[in-house]
Scaffold this active site. Sequence first.
Site, PDB file in Angstrom:
ATOM      1  CG  ASP A  34      -0.353  -0.029   2.510  1.00  0.00           C
ATOM      2  OD1 ASP A  34       0.880  -0.163   2.593  1.00  0.00           O
ATOM      3  OD2 ASP A  34      -1.093   0.085   3.524  1.00  0.00           O
ATOM      4  CB  SER A  35       4.582   1.680  -0.149  1.00  0.00           C
ATOM      5  OG  SER A  35       4.790   0.552  -0.966  1.00  0.00           O
ATOM      6  CG  ASP A  73       0.363  -4.056   2.039  1.00  0.00           C
ATOM      7  OD1 ASP A  73       0.342  -4.889   2.962  1.00  0.00           O
ATOM      8  OD2 ASP A  73       1.241  -3.190   1.914  1.00  0.00           O
ATOM      9  CE  LYS A 103       3.244  -6.005   3.541  1.00  0.00           C
ATOM     10  NZ  LYS A 103       2.730  -4.904   4.386  1.00  0.00           N
ATOM     11  CD  GLU A 105       0.749  -1.742   7.738  1.00  0.00           C
ATOM     12  OE1 GLU A 105       0.449  -1.001   8.695  1.00  0.00           O
ATOM     13  OE2 GLU A 105       1.211  -1.318   6.666  1.00  0.00           O
ATOM     14  CD  GLU A 172       8.093  -0.661   7.331  1.00  0.00           C
ATOM     15  OE1 GLU A 172       7.129  -1.368   6.951  1.00  0.00           O
ATOM     16  OE2 GLU A 172       8.277   0.506   6.938  1.00  0.00           O
TER      17      GLU A 172
HETATM   18  O1  KIV Z   1       3.615  -1.145   1.560  1.00  0.00           O
HETATM   19  C1  KIV Z   1       4.770  -1.574   1.491  1.00  0.00           C
HETATM   20  O2  KIV Z   1       5.512  -1.339   0.531  1.00  0.00           O
HETATM   21  C2  KIV Z   1       5.248  -2.391   2.600  1.00  0.00           C
HETATM   22  C3  KIV Z   1       6.718  -2.670   2.647  1.00  0.00           C
HETATM   23  C4  KIV Z   1       7.442  -1.462   3.090  1.00  0.00           C
HETATM   24  C5  KIV Z   1       7.017  -3.851   3.475  1.00  0.00           C
HETATM   25  O3  KIV Z   1       4.497  -2.779   3.426  1.00  0.00           O
END
Ligand code: KIV
Length: 265
Positions: A34-35, A73, A103, A105, A172
């Site tokens: 989600d970056s 994510d 993924k 969090e 992280e």
């Molecule tokens: O969103 C993302 O890119 C991440 C990585 C920094 C692990 O969660």
Amino acid sequence: MKAAHRRIKMLTAYDYPTAAILDECDIDAILVGDSLGMVMLGYTSTLPVTIEDMIHHTRAVVRGAPHTLVVADMPFASVTVSHERAIENAARLIKEAGADAVKVEGGGPVCERVKGMVEAGIPVMGHLGLTPQSVGVLGGYKVQGKDERSAMEVIEAAKALEQAGVFAIVLECIPARLAEVVTSTVQVPTIGIGAGPHCDGQVLVLHDLIGLTAGHVPKFVKRYADLRKDLAMAVSQYAKEVDEGVFPDEVHSFGVSGEMTGRLY
Ligand code: KIV
């Protein structure tokens, strides 16, 4: 790979062309992080990213990387909203977007959600330490687990996530020694970002490593290229050549026969 002491290499991708490049390289997994909110969409945090954004970008990555494990994510509030909606959202990333896994969090109450997803047949990767979706609660983008209490919380959360059924855990921005302890405590692989050299694998935001992001570069990022500079040079050269009438030249133009030219007027 953990059992065989083979290190897992993961990178982010958010679009078809970069996914296609990673698919040709020796990369084990692609994270549609989600970056993308900051890297691709220009937001100042990951919080505005929606499940629709994630589906849209994951689809493109899956098309580009048919041979690589793609992890998508779960964006902010898509897990915490309710148990049913969490599973529904995760299932959309698998079913509609084609991701191989999702993924999630956080630990604590999130573990119950993870368990539900795994029971529904969805492979889940965990994410502990600095979890950017909780940046407000954490008080900023800071290294986590620096004192004994918070370090123990990370270790306990890793155990709980493993118990809930995750197949791997991203760590992280935590001290290298803490990452080493977590890595030897859990059976599932740990994948570090700003977590030192002792994790079972590593992940970075691709745009950081190729030098496409502007502004502050986190300490844990190693730049392997300076593509922002290269792109700016290429674009400036193009603009200059168009201004000066150097491009397009004869080599980059189409011709017609002399006879035809004569008939055009
Ligand atoms: O969103 C993302 O890119 C991440 C990585 C920094 C692990 O969660």
